[in-house]
Write a protein that holds these residues in place. Structure first.
Motif, PDB file in Angstrom:
ATOM      1  N   PHE A 152       0.157  10.993  -3.814  1.00 54.45           N
ATOM      2  CA  PHE A 152      -0.031   9.575  -4.120  1.00 54.45           C
ATOM      3  C   PHE A 152       0.432   9.259  -5.541  1.00 54.45           C
ATOM      4  O   PHE A 152      -0.054   9.837  -6.504  1.00 54.45           O
ATOM      5  N   ARG A 166      -8.695  11.947  -0.374  1.00 57.84           N
ATOM      6  CA  ARG A 166      -8.363  11.771   1.032  1.00 57.84           C
ATOM      7  C   ARG A 166      -7.302  12.780   1.449  1.00 57.84           C
ATOM      8  O   ARG A 166      -6.432  13.146   0.659  1.00 57.84           O
ATOM      9  N   TYR A 199     -10.273   7.981  -3.590  1.00 53.64           N
ATOM     10  CA  TYR A 199      -9.033   7.836  -2.819  1.00 53.64           C
ATOM     11  C   TYR A 199      -8.158   9.079  -2.956  1.00 53.64           C
ATOM     12  O   TYR A 199      -7.455   9.467  -2.010  1.00 53.64           O
ATOM     13  N   SER A 259      -3.260  12.762   0.393  1.00 54.48           N
ATOM     14  CA  SER A 259      -3.124  11.911  -0.786  1.00 54.48           C
ATOM     15  C   SER A 259      -2.652  12.698  -2.007  1.00 54.48           C
ATOM     16  O   SER A 259      -2.647  12.178  -3.109  1.00 54.48           O
ATOM     17  N   LEU A 276      -9.869   0.117  -0.718  1.00 56.27           N
ATOM     18  CA  LEU A 276      -9.229   1.382  -1.065  1.00 56.27           C
ATOM     19  C   LEU A 276      -9.133   1.589  -2.567  1.00 56.27           C
ATOM     20  O   LEU A 276      -9.253   2.713  -3.061  1.00 56.27           O
ATOM     21  N   HIS A 277      -8.896   0.491  -3.292  1.00 52.08           N
ATOM     22  CA  HIS A 277      -8.672   0.569  -4.736  1.00 52.08           C
ATOM     23  C   HIS A 277      -9.551  -0.469  -5.434  1.00 52.08           C
ATOM     24  O   HIS A 277      -9.117  -1.592  -5.698  1.00 52.08           O
ATOM     25  N   ASP A 314      -8.691   4.063   8.971  1.00 52.70           N
ATOM     26  CA  ASP A 314      -8.054   4.008   7.652  1.00 52.70           C
ATOM     27  C   ASP A 314      -7.447   2.644   7.354  1.00 52.70           C
ATOM     28  O   ASP A 314      -6.967   2.419   6.245  1.00 52.70           O
ATOM     29  N   LEU A 332       0.822  -1.206   0.000  1.00 54.53           N
ATOM     30  CA  LEU A 332       0.000   0.000   0.000  1.00 54.53           C
ATOM     31  C   LEU A 332       0.860   1.262   0.000  1.00 54.53           C
ATOM     32  O   LEU A 332       1.942   1.294   0.586  1.00 54.53           O
ATOM     33  N   ASP A 333       0.344   2.304  -0.641  1.00 56.39           N
ATOM     34  CA  ASP A 333       0.927   3.639  -0.585  1.00 56.39           C
ATOM     35  C   ASP A 333      -0.118   4.524   0.087  1.00 56.39           C
ATOM     36  O   ASP A 333      -0.966   5.114  -0.576  1.00 56.39           O
ATOM     37  N   GLN A 334      -0.067   4.581   1.410  1.00 55.42           N
ATOM     38  CA  GLN A 334      -1.158   5.200   2.153  1.00 55.42           C
ATOM     39  C   GLN A 334      -0.640   5.859   3.415  1.00 55.42           C
ATOM     40  O   GLN A 334       0.220   5.307   4.115  1.00 55.42           O
TER      41      GLN A 334
END
Length: 336
Positions: free
Chosen positions: A108, A102, A99, A105, A44-45, A37, A28-30
């Motif tokens: 992202f 957010r 997403y 983000s 998320l995706h 969360d 994840l890139d979060q």
């Protein structure tokens, strides 16, 4: 010259179909803002939750879209169509778009994932059948969001990023230009070309100290490939003469020696297969931009073949490479 044959396309399609919906492992890139969360990748995706990470899933879809358009009679064509019908819907793409809104983000997937999403959108723009046009229309809001992020980011990005990994700005501009031209957004294309010239126009006598230990791009050659695409006709050759003045003599020598990959189960070391495949793509693009009769065309073409031979057999050696390498192989083979 190694070509993109139906057999290779079928093999790549099977590879991509095997991972674009593979849920785990997933990176994840979060940024977590709180305990709520902590959600699954599929939440998320809704579209791009396979292939180990978001950007690899995006360019896995690009690979399938490109194969499906170029080789419509492959045995995998029906499965590709069914996947796109199932996943490229307004509802699921809206989840991907949400997403981006957010908090925290804004960065992202900048700029690598941005560019690959636009490259996918550019490919879908080539589809003419009504049922296939629905895929492009469903993805368009997400593509527009990333195009807008480029518009906001590039004017304040004073310096380029010359790394051989995801942050490389030349790679991002090279792919994003394809989108701007596919959707006929002349202002966006002009912004990309302006930034390419501002960042790289004065570069000269590149030393090409590469590759780094976890590179998958050649900072020197991706810059040259971008400028071949971005500069007006007649301006590229003088720029290349300054940037790589000893290219005909196969110097810098580092650009002509394929990277050695010592462990394909190590995700970072496996990047070096990407160096070889992405170099092959760039070498072919630069060669194609040179005038007929320019001796450098043959030198670059031979080097591209050497790089392809080093890594094309290994696109599925281990999942650390399998989830992404075929896309870069396809870029190189498409340029033949």
């Amino acid at each position: 010259m190694t070509q993109f044959t139906p057999d290779l396309a079928s093999r790549f399609a099977r590879i991509a179909l095997g991972h674009v919906e593979r849920r785990y492992p997933f990176k994840l890139d979060q940024v977590l803002l709180g305990p709520d969360d902590r959600r699954s990748p599929t939440e998320l995706h809704p579209v791009f939750h396979g292939s180990f990470d978001w950007h690899s899933c995006v360019h896995g879809y690009w690979l399938l879209a490109r194969i499906g358009r170029r080789f419509p009679d492959l045995p995998e064509a029906a499965e590709i169509t069914a996947l796109f019908d199932r996943k490229l819907t307004p509802e699921l793409v809206a989840g991907e778009r949400a997403y981006l809104d957010r908090p925290l983000s804004g960065g992202f997937e900048r700029p690598y994932g941005w560019a690959w999403l636009l490259k996918l959108a550019a490919e879908l723009e080539q589809r003419m059948a009504p049922a296939e046009r629905a895929w492009a229309e469903a993805l368009a809001p997400l593509a527009q969001a990333f195009a807008d992020r480029f518009r906001a980011y590039l004017p304040k990005a004073t310096y380029p990023v010359r790394a051989g990994v995801h942050s490389n700005t030349a790679f991002a501009l090279r792919l994003a230009l394809d989108y701007a031209e596919a959707v006929k957004d002349q202002d966006l294309a002009a912004l990309f070309r302006h930034k390419a010239l501002a960042w790289y126009g004065a570069d000269a006598d590149c030393q090409a100290w590469e590759p780094g230990g976890d590179d998958f791009l050649s900072p020197a050659l991706i810059e040259a490939a971008l400028m071949a695409r971005a500069l007006p006709a007649g301006a590229f050759v003088p720029w290349l003469d300054r940037f790589l003045p000893r290219l005909a003599a196969q110097e810098p020598g580092a650009l002509f020696a394929p990277a050695t990959v010592s462990d394909r189960t190590d995700g970072k070391i496996a990047h070096l297969d990407g160096v070889n495949l992405s170099r092959a793509w760039c070498l072919r693009e630069v060669a194609a931009a040179l005038p007929v009769g320019d001796a450098r065309r043959g030198v670059l073409g031979k080097a591209a073949e050497t790089h392809l031979a080093a890594s094309l057999p290994h696109v599925a050696s281990d999942y650390m490479g399998e989830h992404w390498l075929a896309s870069f192989a396809a870029l190189a083979l498409e340029t033949a």
